[in-house]
Design a protein around this motif. Structure first.
Motif, PDB file in Angstrom:
ATOM      1  N   GLY A 329       0.803  -1.221   0.000  1.00 36.72           N
ATOM      2  CA  GLY A 329       0.000   0.000   0.000  1.00 36.72           C
ATOM      3  C   GLY A 329       0.834   1.268   0.000  1.00 36.72           C
ATOM      4  O   GLY A 329       2.050   1.226   0.222  1.00 36.72           O
ATOM      5  N   PRO A 330       0.170   2.409  -0.225  1.00 35.49           N
ATOM      6  CA  PRO A 330       0.879   3.683  -0.295  1.00 35.49           C
ATOM      7  C   PRO A 330       1.704   3.935   0.959  1.00 35.49           C
ATOM      8  O   PRO A 330       1.230   3.741   2.080  1.00 35.49           O
ATOM      9  CB  PRO A 330      -0.243   4.718  -0.397  1.00 35.49           C
ATOM     10  CG  PRO A 330      -1.445   3.972  -0.820  1.00 35.49           C
ATOM     11  CD  PRO A 330      -1.276   2.558  -0.388  1.00 35.49           C
ATOM     12  N   ALA A 331       2.951   4.356   0.773  1.00 31.99           N
ATOM     13  CA  ALA A 331       3.864   4.759   1.851  1.00 31.99           C
ATOM     14  C   ALA A 331       4.172   3.647   2.846  1.00 31.99           C
ATOM     15  O   ALA A 331       4.677   3.910   3.930  1.00 31.99           O
ATOM     16  CB  ALA A 331       3.329   6.000   2.580  1.00 31.99           C
ATOM     17  N   ALA A 332       3.898   2.403   2.497  1.00 27.44           N
ATOM     18  CA  ALA A 332       4.267   1.285   3.383  1.00 27.44           C
ATOM     19  C   ALA A 332       5.771   1.012   3.243  1.00 27.44           C
ATOM     20  O   ALA A 332       6.380   1.396   2.245  1.00 27.44           O
ATOM     21  CB  ALA A 332       3.481   0.036   3.004  1.00 27.44           C
ATOM     22  N   VAL A 333       6.346   0.361   4.264  1.00 27.81           N
ATOM     23  CA  VAL A 333       7.780   0.046   4.225  1.00 27.81           C
ATOM     24  C   VAL A 333       7.944  -1.454   4.452  1.00 27.81           C
ATOM     25  O   VAL A 333       7.372  -2.021   5.387  1.00 27.81           O
ATOM     26  CB  VAL A 333       8.551   0.814   5.330  1.00 27.81           C
ATOM     27  CG1 VAL A 333      10.032   0.422   5.321  1.00 27.81           C
ATOM     28  CG2 VAL A 333       8.390   2.315   5.132  1.00 27.81           C
ATOM     29  N   ILE A 334       8.723  -2.109   3.583  1.00 25.20           N
ATOM     30  CA  ILE A 334       9.020  -3.534   3.748  1.00 25.20           C
ATOM     31  C   ILE A 334      10.515  -3.638   4.034  1.00 25.20           C
ATOM     32  O   ILE A 334      11.347  -3.237   3.207  1.00 25.20           O
ATOM     33  CB  ILE A 334       8.672  -4.332   2.464  1.00 25.20           C
ATOM     34  CG1 ILE A 334       7.247  -4.004   1.982  1.00 25.20           C
ATOM     35  CG2 ILE A 334       8.868  -5.827   2.708  1.00 25.20           C
ATOM     36  CD1 ILE A 334       6.138  -4.259   2.968  1.00 25.20           C
ATOM     37  N   GLY A 335      10.842  -4.181   5.209  1.00 23.69           N
ATOM     38  CA  GLY A 335      12.226  -4.188   5.671  1.00 23.69           C
ATOM     39  C   GLY A 335      13.135  -5.116   4.885  1.00 23.69           C
ATOM     40  O   GLY A 335      12.677  -6.005   4.150  1.00 23.69           O
ATOM     41  N   ALA A 336      14.420  -4.911   5.093  1.00 23.45           N
ATOM     42  CA  ALA A 336      15.431  -5.691   4.381  1.00 23.45           C
ATOM     43  C   ALA A 336      15.255  -7.182   4.645  1.00 23.45           C
ATOM     44  O   ALA A 336      14.936  -7.597   5.767  1.00 23.45           O
ATOM     45  CB  ALA A 336      16.813  -5.236   4.840  1.00 23.45           C
ATOM     46  N   ARG A 337      15.448  -7.980   3.619  1.00 22.00           N
ATOM     47  CA  ARG A 337      15.413  -9.455   3.659  1.00 22.00           C
ATOM     48  C   ARG A 337      14.045 -10.027   4.045  1.00 22.00           C
ATOM     49  O   ARG A 337      13.908 -11.236   4.248  1.00 22.00           O
ATOM     50  CB  ARG A 337      16.499 -10.011   4.603  1.00 22.00           C
ATOM     51  CG  ARG A 337      17.915  -9.676   4.143  1.00 22.00           C
ATOM     52  CD  ARG A 337      18.926 -10.013   5.206  1.00 22.00           C
ATOM     53  NE  ARG A 337      18.667  -9.331   6.468  1.00 22.00           N
ATOM     54  CZ  ARG A 337      18.962  -8.043   6.700  1.00 22.00           C
ATOM     55  NH1 ARG A 337      19.543  -7.299   5.768  1.00 22.00           N
ATOM     56  NH2 ARG A 337      18.671  -7.485   7.856  1.00 22.00           N
ATOM     57  N   THR A 338      13.062  -9.210   4.187  1.00 23.49           N
ATOM     58  CA  THR A 338      11.726  -9.739   4.500  1.00 23.49           C
ATOM     59  C   THR A 338      11.162 -10.447   3.273  1.00 23.49           C
ATOM     60  O   THR A 338      11.366 -10.022   2.137  1.00 23.49           O
ATOM     61  CB  THR A 338      10.819  -8.584   4.980  1.00 23.49           C
ATOM     62  OG1 THR A 338      11.107  -8.362   6.359  1.00 23.49           O
ATOM     63  CG2 THR A 338       9.345  -8.883   4.822  1.00 23.49           C
ATOM     64  N   THR A 339      10.434 -11.554   3.512  1.00 21.23           N
ATOM     65  CA  THR A 339       9.818 -12.317   2.420  1.00 21.23           C
ATOM     66  C   THR A 339       8.294 -12.248   2.554  1.00 21.23           C
ATOM     67  O   THR A 339       7.749 -12.575   3.610  1.00 21.23           O
ATOM     68  CB  THR A 339      10.259 -13.800   2.494  1.00 21.23           C
ATOM     69  OG1 THR A 339      11.680 -13.833   2.379  1.00 21.23           O
ATOM     70  CG2 THR A 339       9.650 -14.614   1.387  1.00 21.23           C
ATOM     71  N   LEU A 340       7.633 -11.825   1.497  1.00 20.72           N
ATOM     72  CA  LEU A 340       6.162 -11.779   1.491  1.00 20.72           C
ATOM     73  C   LEU A 340       5.671 -12.587   0.300  1.00 20.72           C
ATOM     74  O   LEU A 340       6.131 -12.387  -0.819  1.00 20.72           O
ATOM     75  CB  LEU A 340       5.655 -10.343   1.331  1.00 20.72           C
ATOM     76  CG  LEU A 340       6.171  -9.257   2.280  1.00 20.72           C
ATOM     77  CD1 LEU A 340       5.526  -7.909   1.921  1.00 20.72           C
ATOM     78  CD2 LEU A 340       5.839  -9.615   3.722  1.00 20.72           C
ATOM     79  N   THR A 341       4.712 -13.469   0.552  1.00 21.20           N
ATOM     80  CA  THR A 341       4.106 -14.228  -0.555  1.00 21.20           C
ATOM     81  C   THR A 341       2.591 -14.150  -0.406  1.00 21.20           C
ATOM     82  O   THR A 341       2.055 -14.582   0.613  1.00 21.20           O
ATOM     83  CB  THR A 341       4.557 -15.708  -0.507  1.00 21.20           C
ATOM     84  OG1 THR A 341       5.980 -15.734  -0.460  1.00 21.20           O
ATOM     85  CG2 THR A 341       4.076 -16.462  -1.739  1.00 21.20           C
ATOM     86  N   GLY A 342       1.916 -13.569  -1.386  1.00 25.58           N
ATOM     87  CA  GLY A 342       0.456 -13.462  -1.328  1.00 25.58           C
ATOM     88  C   GLY A 342      -0.031 -12.630  -0.163  1.00 25.58           C
ATOM     89  O   GLY A 342      -0.999 -12.973   0.503  1.00 25.58           O
ATOM     90  N   VAL A 343       0.610 -11.495   0.065  1.00 26.92           N
ATOM     91  CA  VAL A 343       0.317 -10.658   1.238  1.00 26.92           C
ATOM     92  C   VAL A 343      -0.194  -9.301   0.779  1.00 26.92           C
ATOM     93  O   VAL A 343       0.233  -8.770  -0.251  1.00 26.92           O
ATOM     94  CB  VAL A 343       1.603 -10.487   2.087  1.00 26.92           C
ATOM     95  CG1 VAL A 343       1.379  -9.533   3.245  1.00 26.92           C
ATOM     96  CG2 VAL A 343       2.075 -11.846   2.598  1.00 26.92           C
ATOM     97  N   VAL A 344      -1.113  -8.732   1.569  1.00 25.56           N
ATOM     98  CA  VAL A 344      -1.583  -7.381   1.305  1.00 25.56           C
ATOM     99  C   VAL A 344      -1.157  -6.493   2.461  1.00 25.56           C
ATOM    100  O   VAL A 344      -1.423  -6.809   3.623  1.00 25.56           O
ATOM    101  CB  VAL A 344      -3.115  -7.354   1.157  1.00 25.56           C
ATOM    102  CG1 VAL A 344      -3.621  -5.938   1.085  1.00 25.56           C
ATOM    103  CG2 VAL A 344      -3.519  -8.103  -0.083  1.00 25.56           C
ATOM    104  N   VAL A 345      -0.480  -5.410   2.146  1.00 22.45           N
ATOM    105  CA  VAL A 345       0.032  -4.514   3.179  1.00 22.45           C
ATOM    106  C   VAL A 345      -0.695  -3.177   3.043  1.00 22.45           C
ATOM    107  O   VAL A 345      -0.657  -2.532   1.984  1.00 22.45           O
ATOM    108  CB  VAL A 345       1.561  -4.325   3.003  1.00 22.45           C
ATOM    109  CG1 VAL A 345       2.099  -3.380   4.063  1.00 22.45           C
ATOM    110  CG2 VAL A 345       2.271  -5.672   3.069  1.00 22.45           C
ATOM    111  N   GLY A 346      -1.378  -2.772   4.111  1.00 23.84           N
ATOM    112  CA  GLY A 346      -2.182  -1.546   4.084  1.00 23.84           C
ATOM    113  C   GLY A 346      -1.328  -0.282   4.074  1.00 23.84           C
ATOM    114  O   GLY A 346      -0.113  -0.330   4.309  1.00 23.84           O
TER     115      GLY A 346
END
Ligand code: GTP
Length: 380
Positions: A329-346
């Motif tokens: 989502g807008p202005a969200a932050v995903i940290g280093a080395r994080t793994t997301l599969t089939g995820v929705v981030v608000g």
């Protein structure tokens, strides 16, 4: 005496009268509850897909089919549509907006905009659900409507698993024989044809929908019309069709638009593995694939790998993150080395480094997940 065939001079008819362009109603007032948290601050049709609000694709496709006048039936977060699309002239359209004081449902919303229609009683009026991504040939649906003389014509799509949809069986001539909402048992699954959310109404039929109260077109208007002997015609095809009602479907739809699998004249770029919009920053060794879009003001750091993922404006993907089939989502932050599969981030959520989130996870707007707080790997 020989009989000869009477010779008749064929009637010369001039060129066929061009049909006036049909006008359309777009239903965009739903709450989009299944799509939360994407719809917490944004109504579903304004959630970006392939870099622009999803509604842009529908408007552009309608315009390409010759539609000029479109009435948007709004309710939930109604105030955001007009400032963005204005009078529609940028898209070559004339747009009007009608807002329901209380949500009137799909049928009630159609009835509620009737006073804005310009069509005569027998003219065709297109109606589109505002959350369907499809390659429907709108002109062909109008032709089916004209040639069959139906009261309402419906686009029907064939799907493998029809359980989540309204089934619409037809007879050998394509005439609708029943409406079966969300079948539960195998016996109830009598067809693989589902209501695909695009209709042509004879204008006078719209005027018969009760005014001023909630009405469902699928559960009330169509079954009542059928019971009263009206002619409802189906047009079945197997073109691209996706109901963007769930996060997984929305992510898929956005990726298909970027890839060019789903047709839209409004994708701001050529079809390909990824779309990097002006003002986005992507490190040279980051890897984007599968219809990934990176929006203006978003940053993708070195070593990150993104597949079939939408990164919204101002979001930041830090180094070596691995993201697949996800919506950031807008202005969200995903940290280093994080793994997301089939995820929705608000919107504005912050996922710290070294997390691992698996399919179906939804991170609410403004949430913060500390570093290494969620991991599903067995290698630790
Ligand atoms: P969910 O809450 O997740 O089921 O989504 P939704 O509220 O959008 O409902 P649904 O997917 O069944 O709606 C189909 C279409 O009709 C969507 O384009 C909605 O925007 C629209 N719609 C649904 N209810 C209303 C309503 O009360 N008013 C208007 N104007 N549109 C509606």
């Amino acid at each position: 005496m020989t009989l000869t065939e009477p010779t008749t001079t064929p009637k010369t008819t001039g060129p066929a009268e061009p049909a006036a362009p049909a006008e359309a109603i777009l239903l965009v007032g739903g709450k989009g509850t299944r799509l939360r948290p994407l719809t917490v601050n944004t109504p579903k049709p304004m959630v970006p897909a392939a870099g622009v609000p999803f509604l842009t694709h529908q408007l552009a496709r309608a315009r390409a089919a010759g539609v000029e006048h479109i009435v948007l039936a709004t309710s939930y977060l109604a105030e955001v549509f007009e400032p963005y699309f204005g009078d529609g002239s940028d898209l070559g359209l004339h747009l009007e907006y009608v807002t329901e004081a209380e949500p009137l449902g799909t049928g009630g919303a159609i009835r509620n905009v009737a006073s804005r229609l310009r069509s005569g009683p027998d003219d065709p009026v297109l109606v589109f659900n505002g959350d369907i991504l499809t390659g429907l040939d709108i002109g062909a649906l109008l032709d089916v409507h004209r040639t069959s003389g139906a009261d309402v014509s419906l686009h029907l799509s064939r799907v493998e698993d029809p359980r989540a949809f309204g089934l619409v069986p037809t007879d050998a001539d394509g005439r609708v024989t029943a409406f079966l909402e969300k079948p539960q048992t195998p016996e109830e699954i009598v067809t693989d044809q589902i209501n695909a959310g695009a209709y042509v109404f004879r204008r006078s039929v719209i005027d018969t929908i009760p005014a001023g109260r909630p009405v469902s077109v699928e559960r009330e208007t169509f079954p009542d019309l059928l019971a009263a002997g009206a002619h409802l015609q189906g047009m079945v095809d197997s073109t691209y069709w996706l109901d963007l009602g769930t996060p997984q479907a929305f992510v898929r739809g956005s990726a298909d638009l970027v890839l060019g699998t789903a047709p839209s004249p409004a994708v701001p770029g050529r079809p390909g593995e990824y779309l990097v919009m002006p003002g986005a920053e992507v490190a040279p060794d980051a890897k984007l694939s599968g219809g990934t879009v990176v929006s203006p003001g978003a940053v993708v750091a070195p070593g990150a790998r993104l597949h079939a993922t939408a990164v919204l404006p101002g979001a930041r993907i830090e180094a070596d993150a691995r993201i697949t089939d996800s919506y950031i989502g807008p202005a969200a932050v995903i940290g280093a080395r994080t793994t997301l599969t089939g995820v929705v981030v608000g919107d504005t959520a912050h996922i710290g480094p070294d997390n691992e989130l698996t399919p179906g996870a939804r991170i609410w707007c403004n949430t913060t997940l500390p570093a290494r707080s969620i991991r599903f790997s067995s290698d630790e």
